[in-house]
Motif scaffolding. Sequence first.
Motif, short mmCIF file in Angstrom:
data_model
loop_
_atom_site.label_atom_id
_atom_site.label_comp_id
_atom_site.label_asym_id
_atom_site.label_seq_id
_atom_site.Cartn_x
_atom_site.Cartn_y
_atom_site.Cartn_z
N ASP A 62 2.65 -7.04 13.98
CA ASP A 62 3.28 -8.01 15.72
C ASP A 62 4.97 -8.06 16.62
O ASP A 62 5.25 -7.73 16.58
CB ASP A 62 2.65 -9.48 16.10
N LEU A 63 5.06 -8.55 14.98
CA LEU A 63 6.76 -8.91 15.60
C LEU A 63 7.61 -7.62 15.30
O LEU A 63 7.96 -6.94 16.11
CB LEU A 63 7.30 -9.83 14.11
N THR A 64 7.17 -6.89 14.89
CA THR A 64 7.21 -5.34 14.70
C THR A 64 7.18 -4.90 15.86
O THR A 64 8.25 -4.25 16.66
CB THR A 64 6.76 -4.59 13.24
N GLN A 65 6.04 -4.49 16.36
CA GLN A 65 5.98 -4.66 17.90
C GLN A 65 7.37 -4.96 18.83
O GLN A 65 7.19 -4.17 19.93
CB GLN A 65 4.24 -4.68 18.27
N LYS A 66 6.86 -6.34 18.91
CA LYS A 66 7.82 -6.82 19.71
C LYS A 66 9.56 -6.75 19.45
O LYS A 66 10.47 -6.51 20.65
CB LYS A 66 8.26 -8.50 19.40
N LEU A 67 10.25 -6.47 18.55
CA LEU A 67 11.08 -5.86 18.01
C LEU A 67 11.35 -4.17 18.30
O LEU A 67 12.57 -4.04 19.11
CB LEU A 67 11.68 -5.67 16.92
N GLU A 68 10.16 -3.36 18.42
CA GLU A 68 10.42 -2.12 18.77
C GLU A 68 10.16 -2.25 20.66
O GLU A 68 11.08 -1.28 21.25
CB GLU A 68 9.29 -1.41 18.52
N HIS A 69 9.91 -3.12 21.11
CA HIS A 69 10.10 -3.64 22.35
C HIS A 69 11.31 -3.74 22.92
O HIS A 69 12.34 -3.34 24.41
CB HIS A 69 8.75 -4.70 22.79
N LEU A 70 11.81 -4.96 22.67
CA LEU A 70 13.02 -5.57 22.01
C LEU A 70 13.95 -3.96 22.95
O LEU A 70 14.83 -4.20 23.21
CB LEU A 70 13.60 -6.54 21.48
N SER A 71 13.83 -3.66 21.15
CA SER A 71 14.94 -1.87 21.10
C SER A 71 15.05 -1.28 22.13
O SER A 71 16.04 -0.61 22.45
CB SER A 71 15.35 -1.39 19.77
N LYS A 72 13.28 -1.30 22.88
CA LYS A 72 13.81 0.27 23.56
C LYS A 72 13.83 -0.39 25.06
O LYS A 72 14.47 0.74 26.43
CB LYS A 72 11.85 0.42 23.85
N HIS A 73 14.53 -2.01 25.29
CA HIS A 73 14.66 -2.76 26.84
C HIS A 73 16.30 -2.91 26.98
O HIS A 73 16.57 -3.30 27.28
CB HIS A 73 13.39 -3.10 27.08
N SER A 74 16.38 -2.43 25.87
CA SER A 74 18.18 -3.05 25.61
C SER A 74 19.41 -1.97 25.71
O SER A 74 19.14 -1.27 25.04
CB SER A 74 18.20 -3.77 24.37
N HIS A 75 20.39 -1.79 26.62
CA HIS A 75 20.92 -1.05 26.72
C HIS A 75 21.98 -0.70 24.87
O HIS A 75 21.86 0.26 23.78
CB HIS A 75 21.52 -1.04 27.54
N SER A 76 22.06 -1.46 24.00
CA SER A 76 23.01 -2.56 23.12
C SER A 76 22.35 -1.66 22.03
O SER A 76 22.44 -0.47 21.19
CB SER A 76 23.96 -4.04 22.91
N CYS A 77 21.31 -2.03 21.98
CA CYS A 77 20.06 -1.50 20.78
C CYS A 77 20.30 -0.36 21.45
O CYS A 77 19.74 1.06 19.85
CB CYS A 77 18.71 -1.91 21.20
N GLN A 78 20.12 0.65 22.47
CA GLN A 78 19.65 2.26 22.22
C GLN A 78 20.69 2.67 21.55
O GLN A 78 20.89 4.06 21.19
CB GLN A 78 19.40 2.48 23.72
N ILE A 79 22.34 1.97 22.29
CA ILE A 79 22.95 2.55 21.36
C ILE A 79 23.23 2.59 19.44
O ILE A 79 23.35 3.58 18.98
CB ILE A 79 24.70 2.08 21.44
N LEU A 80 22.89 1.31 19.27
CA LEU A 80 22.72 1.30 18.19
C LEU A 80 21.70 2.29 17.46
O LEU A 80 21.94 2.94 16.11
CB LEU A 80 22.51 -0.12 17.75
N LEU A 81 20.29 2.67 17.97
CA LEU A 81 19.06 3.74 17.25
C LEU A 81 20.02 4.91 17.25
O LEU A 81 19.06 5.53 16.44
CB LEU A 81 18.17 3.32 18.55
N SER A 82 21.45 5.57 17.87
CA SER A 82 21.34 6.78 18.12
C SER A 82 22.61 6.86 16.80
O SER A 82 22.67 7.90 16.40
CB SER A 82 22.76 7.19 19.10
N ILE A 83 22.43 5.56 15.87
CA ILE A 83 23.18 6.18 14.06
C ILE A 83 22.02 6.25 13.35
O ILE A 83 21.13 5.73 13.63
CB ILE A 83 23.67 5.07 14.27
N PRO A 84 22.10 7.26 12.65
CA PRO A 84 21.54 7.90 11.70
C PRO A 84 20.78 6.57 10.63
O PRO A 84 21.23 6.26 10.12
CB PRO A 84 21.79 8.60 11.21
N GLY A 85 19.60 5.84 10.77
CA GLY A 85 19.61 5.35 9.57
C GLY A 85 19.31 4.37 10.10
O GLY A 85 18.90 2.66 9.79
N ILE A 86 19.54 3.75 11.40
CA ILE A 86 19.41 2.16 12.29
C ILE A 86 17.86 2.41 12.96
O ILE A 86 17.60 3.55 13.82
CB ILE A 86 20.61 1.82 13.28
N GLY A 87 16.93 1.83 12.71
CA GLY A 87 15.76 1.69 13.31
C GLY A 87 15.71 0.30 14.24
O GLY A 87 16.87 0.17 14.37
#
Length: 97
Positions: free
Chosen positions: A61-86
């Motif tokens: 459940d927590l993993t799903q919440k974090l995935e949702h947050l990361s998909k809807h945050s511009h800053s997280c999207q930038i961080l996700l573009s870094i190899p090894g960052i999930g």
Amino acid sequence: MNQTRGLLAEYGIIACPGLKSFCELVKDIHSLPANYVSPIIKHEISLIADELYSLTDRIDDLTQKLEHLSKHSHSCQILLSIPGIGPINATAIYSAI
């Protein structure tokens, strides 16, 4: 899981590591005769399995919440573009900023 597997190994019950093997082990324990593993041990194994399943559900459940947050945050999207960052690391870094 490892501690429970170790305890059962003392009774001669050996199981492979991993969640899937542990789940099979829990099912198999209940089919063993009472003179092989006591009813108390069977009950305790069931309680341990219930706790593990509950924690696994909470983690999922927590993993799903974090995935949702990361998909809807511009800053997280930038961080996700870094190899090894999930999603987990991206949200952790984002919340620390």
